[in-house]
Design an enzyme around this catalytic site. Structure first.
Site, PDB file in Angstrom:
ATOM      1  N   ASP A 179      -3.512   7.756   4.890  1.00 13.54           N
ATOM      2  CA  ASP A 179      -2.992   6.407   5.156  1.00 13.54           C
ATOM      3  C   ASP A 179      -3.590   5.881   6.455  1.00 13.54           C
ATOM      4  OD1 ASP A 179      -1.492   4.129   4.817  1.00 13.54           O
ATOM      5  OD2 ASP A 179       0.374   5.000   5.565  1.00 13.54           O
ATOM      6  N   GLU A 180      -3.687   4.560   6.572  1.00 18.52           N
ATOM      7  CA  GLU A 180      -4.187   3.901   7.797  1.00 18.52           C
ATOM      8  C   GLU A 180      -5.520   4.503   8.239  1.00 18.52           C
ATOM      9  OE1 GLU A 180      -2.764   1.301   8.606  1.00 18.52           O
ATOM     10  OE2 GLU A 180      -0.589   1.417   8.445  1.00 18.52           O
ATOM     11  N   ARG A 229       2.857 -10.377  10.586  1.00 19.39           N
ATOM     12  CA  ARG A 229       4.182  -9.736  10.659  1.00 19.39           C
ATOM     13  C   ARG A 229       5.251 -10.697  10.137  1.00 19.39           C
ATOM     14  NH1 ARG A 229       2.600  -5.650   9.705  1.00 19.39           N
ATOM     15  NH2 ARG A 229       0.632  -6.758   9.559  1.00 19.39           N
ATOM     16  N   GLN A 284      -6.932  -4.666  10.280  1.00 18.16           N
ATOM     17  CA  GLN A 284      -5.825  -4.219  11.123  1.00 18.16           C
ATOM     18  C   GLN A 284      -6.217  -3.022  11.983  1.00 18.16           C
ATOM     19  OE1 GLN A 284      -1.758  -4.440   9.361  1.00 18.16           O
ATOM     20  NE2 GLN A 284      -2.834  -4.870   7.449  1.00 18.16           N
ATOM     21  N   LYS A 314       0.823  -1.220   0.000  1.00 16.97           N
ATOM     22  CA  LYS A 314       0.000   0.000   0.000  1.00 16.97           C
ATOM     23  C   LYS A 314       0.852   1.264   0.000  1.00 16.97           C
ATOM     24  CE  LYS A 314      -0.669   0.399   5.009  1.00 16.97           C
ATOM     25  NZ  LYS A 314       0.101   1.630   5.171  1.00 16.97           N
ATOM     26  N   THR A 315       2.003   1.239   0.681  1.00 20.84           N
ATOM     27  CA  THR A 315       2.864   2.428   0.716  1.00 20.84           C
ATOM     28  C   THR A 315       3.377   2.744  -0.683  1.00 20.84           C
ATOM     29  OG1 THR A 315       3.543   1.871   2.974  1.00 20.84           O
ATOM     30  CG2 THR A 315       4.892   3.465   1.793  1.00 20.84           C
TER      31      THR A 315
END
Length: 776
Positions: free
Chosen positions: A225-226, A614, A256, A33-34
């Site tokens: 973002d987020e 992770r 998340q 996504k980044t």
């Protein structure tokens, strides 16, 4: 620009190439996504959008710096500098400084950090002559913070009878008055706290339409973002700024969303499509980070949540090893398993220490992990907090214990003489210190002779000093008769430390109490381990010596090659080749405080999803059958989340408890086959044999000889190769780590080995208890 776009997959290209209109990018874990966000911003600039008209909001400065650097690499640093990019708080502080006069603030207003705010609230409580044990400044700060993030101003508070009634019921009827005074004092000082940066921005944009129009015109393209981590206040600001042009792109993953305790509202992302009817929905579902087994295991977990957005994360990566699940008898053994596995994997595969991460639900769990890693001489770093033995509440208890053994320890004495508060102030301590230096005696000796020395102290202060001396001397008497656990437990209670921590019901306060509990658990575990050390008694002296060695090893050497230890909340956004998620037990993960409602349970499940994703190559889930709670061994049940993973994605390193099956030690052929035609299938009446018993006696097998008893080794017996131990042999011990045998003495049950360990020095171990592995 084409070169960067060509590196994207088809799903990633679509949101990058859509220039106008509202869009939501639902980005699964590890889906890049980044990269999509940064290339989209660069693409907008290549299409003629002025960087001054682009606003990109992130949740961390690190994320903002990383994105800006990537964009600079694509379009050049000069153009990238013109972007409005940063955290919510930093961007809105910039706007507020430009428009501060409209709100009556100077442009150079001060921003109070948390400690500034708590100190101010402490002063207000004192000035209002309120009980600080009821009106605790930190609790007040958290409550005012939640008010502001929910847009409950002072005026809104006093217009809400339910809020005032709730505070009155909790015996804090003056909360509103304190809130009012706090806001007034901040304004008078020309200061805003962190929450004001959001609240005042909302005020600015809603009360002054010309200001809103100005920034709507400036920020024609907004990227967030987020987005799943936004609170109500942040949501309203973004909604207001984007309302005119509606060129808004939000990126997030509902799976998340793990910050509800900070005010994050998952409904912001779930309801985004309702807010913008013309929204385009894009899904990034290809995971580039993890193996297929990890991705599918995580999918099987998160699909159990009812509140979620539709997406199916997948990967082209290899299957990889299955998620490994390990059951330990105790939490100490769990720590030793993790440390041993890291040690073996590192050696066998030539890996660095920073390839490994240990994730836990609560900070207190780090203690067992730290102890085990130290014994293996594996360097580690605690992220987002202090090493266990460096935490304030732990150092407070240890200083009391140090005083018990050595009342002349002035550093320890000064730290705890007035904690918990007992009316012995700084002025008194200064007088005691001057007298101690003058008479060349310790402060404790001066206190013992307080009636013989004229320090110009009043009678009340002298009585408090006498009481402190008496308390420490009573602890000394107990320490001569009891083990370290009894003494530490007694000290923690009688000094008032535990009672003091129980007054703080904030998450931080509960965490500090859990740390004290974990210290006592560690002492209990230490005493159990001392059984195998010849001549050891489990005394307070032995424990503090062990801790002193441990804390010396905590010192940072500047080496970055360390195993990472952190809470799962802190691990969000990070990735590691090998991940251990420890403490997978009911009431620990999911937390006992987070299973009262479906919403709470689903957030815990999302937290587990974050932990599992992770891992790039291998994930370990570990749990203990028993765990010390306040020094008492309590039984634990495996976390429900373990059972929620589809079985084809997991491998049990130890058999799960519910799959236990007795393995016969004799040949079953001697019983022959059961003739089902002769079974009595009708329901037996009273006195009749069970249905599976036939009327005929079986024939005696031919050639049946008398059976000899089978000599089966005890399950608890560990073959350490003790007979092969000689001077010079290198061994590994679960608690003490690597060492070299110096000598062997005694025989039979009294046989002992003197071993020089790399960590802990020379110890003499009883071999009938010691669990040693010979390395050469």
């Amino acid at each position: 620009m084409e070169r960067y776009i060509s590196q994207l997959n088809d799903a990633q290209k679509l949101p990058v190439l859509q220039k106008d209109g509202p869009m939501i990018i639902i980005a699964g874990a590890g889906s890049g996504k980044t990269r999509v966000l940064t290339i989209r911003i660069a693409y907008l600039m290549s299409q003629g959008v002025d960087p001054f008209n682009i606003l990109a909001l992130t949740f961390t400065n690190k994320a903002a710096r990383e994105m800006k650097k990537r964009i600079s690499d694509i379009v050049g640093s000069n153009e990238a500098k013109n972007l409005w990019m940063g955290t919510f708080h930093s961007v809105f502080a910039r706007i507020l400084r430009a428009e501060s006069s409209k709100l009556g603030y100077p442009s150079n207003f001060t921003i109070y950090d948390t400690q500034d705010s708590i100190r101010l609230l402490s002063s207000i409580v004192k000035e209002m002559q309120l009980d600080k044990d009821i009106y605790k400044p930190k609790q007040l700060y958290n409550r005012i913070s939640s008010y502001k993030n929910s847009l409950i101003t002072v005026r809104a508070y006093f217009n809400n009878p339910e809020l005032m009634e709730a505070d009155a019921m909790s015996k804090k009827p003056r909360t509103g008055d304190i809130y009012q005074e706090y806001v007034d004092r901040c304004f008078k000082a020309g200061a805003m706290d962190f929450d004001d940066l959001l609240l005042k921005t909302n005020e600015l944009l809603n009360v002054f339409p010309d200001v809103l129009s100005k920034y709507q015109d400036r920020f024609r393209y907004i990227l967030v973002d987020e987005y799943q981590d936004t609170n109500h206040s942040q949501y309203l600001i973004v909604r207001a700024l984007s309302d005119r042009f509606q060129n808004i792109c939000v990126v997030g993953d509902d799976a998340q969303s793990i910050y509800a305790f900070r005010g994050a509202n998952i409904n912001n992302i779930l309801n985004f499509q309702k807010d913008y009817p013309d929204v385009k929905v894009y899904r990034l579902e290809q995971n580039y980070r993890s193996t297929r087994n990890i991705v599918e295991a995580a999918n099987s977990i998160i699909e159990k949540n009812k509140t979620k957005l539709d997406k199916v994360v997948w990967t082209h990566n290899d299957d990889g090893p299955k998620v490994k699940i390990h059951r330990s008898i105790t939490d100490a053994e769990e720590g030793r398993f993790v440390a041993a596995t890291i040690w073996e994997e590192r050696m066998n595969k030539q890996l660095s220490n920073n390839s490994f991460a240990i994730l836990y639900r609560t900070n207190a769990q780090s203690r067992a992990m730290e102890d085990a890693l130290r014994k293996r001489d594996i360097p580690y770093r605690i992220y987002g907090g202090l090493s266990f033995y460096q935490r304030k509440e732990i150092k407070d208890v240890l200083c009391y214990l140090r005083l018990v053994l050595n009342p002349k320890d002035e550093e320890a004495l000064i730290r705890v003489i007035n904690y918990p508060a007992r009316g012995i102030g700084d002025t008194t301590i200064e007088k005691l210190t001057v007298a101690a230096n003058h008479y060349k005696r310790s402060i404790f000796e001066v206190m013992k002779n307080i009636d013989k020395i004229d320090l110009r102290l009043n009678g009340g202060t002298k009585n408090k000093l006498r009481d402190f001396v008496t308390m420490i001397e009573s602890f000394q008497i107990i320490s001569k008769e009891q083990d370290a656990f009894y003494v530490a437990d007694h000290v923690a209670k009688k000094t008032g430390l535990i009672q003091e921590l129980r007054k703080d019901n904030t998450p931080e306060g509960i965490g500090r109490l859990e740390n004290i509990e974990e210290l006592l658990n560690g002492i209990k575990d230490f005493i159990e381990g001392q059984r195998e050390v010849d001549g050891a008694t489990g005394s307070l002296t032995e424990f503090l010596e062990d801790v002193a060695l441990a804390t010396d090893l905590d010192k940072d050497t500047g080496d970055d090659d360390r195993v990472a230890l952190m809470t799962i909340h802190l691990a969000k956004g990070l990735e590691f080749p090998y991940v251990f998620v420890v403490g997978m037990e009911e009431d620990l993960f999911p937390s006992a405080m987070s299973v009262n409602t479906r919403a709470e349970l689903e957030e815990e499940r999302r937290l587990f999803y974050v932990a599992l994703t992770r891992a790039e190559h291998q994930a370990y889930l570990t749990y203990a059958q028993s765990r010390y709670r306040w020094g008492k061994l309590t039984d634990c049940d495996p976390s429900r989340f373990i059972d929620e993973i589809e079985p084809q994605y997991v491998e049990y390193l130890t058999p799960p408890e519910n799959t236990y099956q007795y393995k016969p030690m004799i040949n079953l052929d001697i019983f022959g086959d059961i003739d089902k035609s002769k079974l009595r299938l009708s329901k037996p009446t009273a006195g009749t044999p069970p249905a599976y018993i036939t009327n005929e006696l079986p024939k005696k097998p031919e050639g049946l000889r008398r059976l000899k008893p089978v000599n089966i080794p005890s399950k608890n017996t560990v073959d350490t190769g003790n007979n092969n131990l000689n001077a010079g042999t290198t061994v590994m011990h679960e608690r003490f780590g690597k060492g070299i045998v110096i000598g062997i003495e005694g025989s039979g049950a009294d046989k002992k080995a003197e071993i020089n360990f790399e960590v802990g020095g020379v110890k003499k171990l009883l071999l009938r208890f010691a669990k040693l592995t010979i390395l050469n």
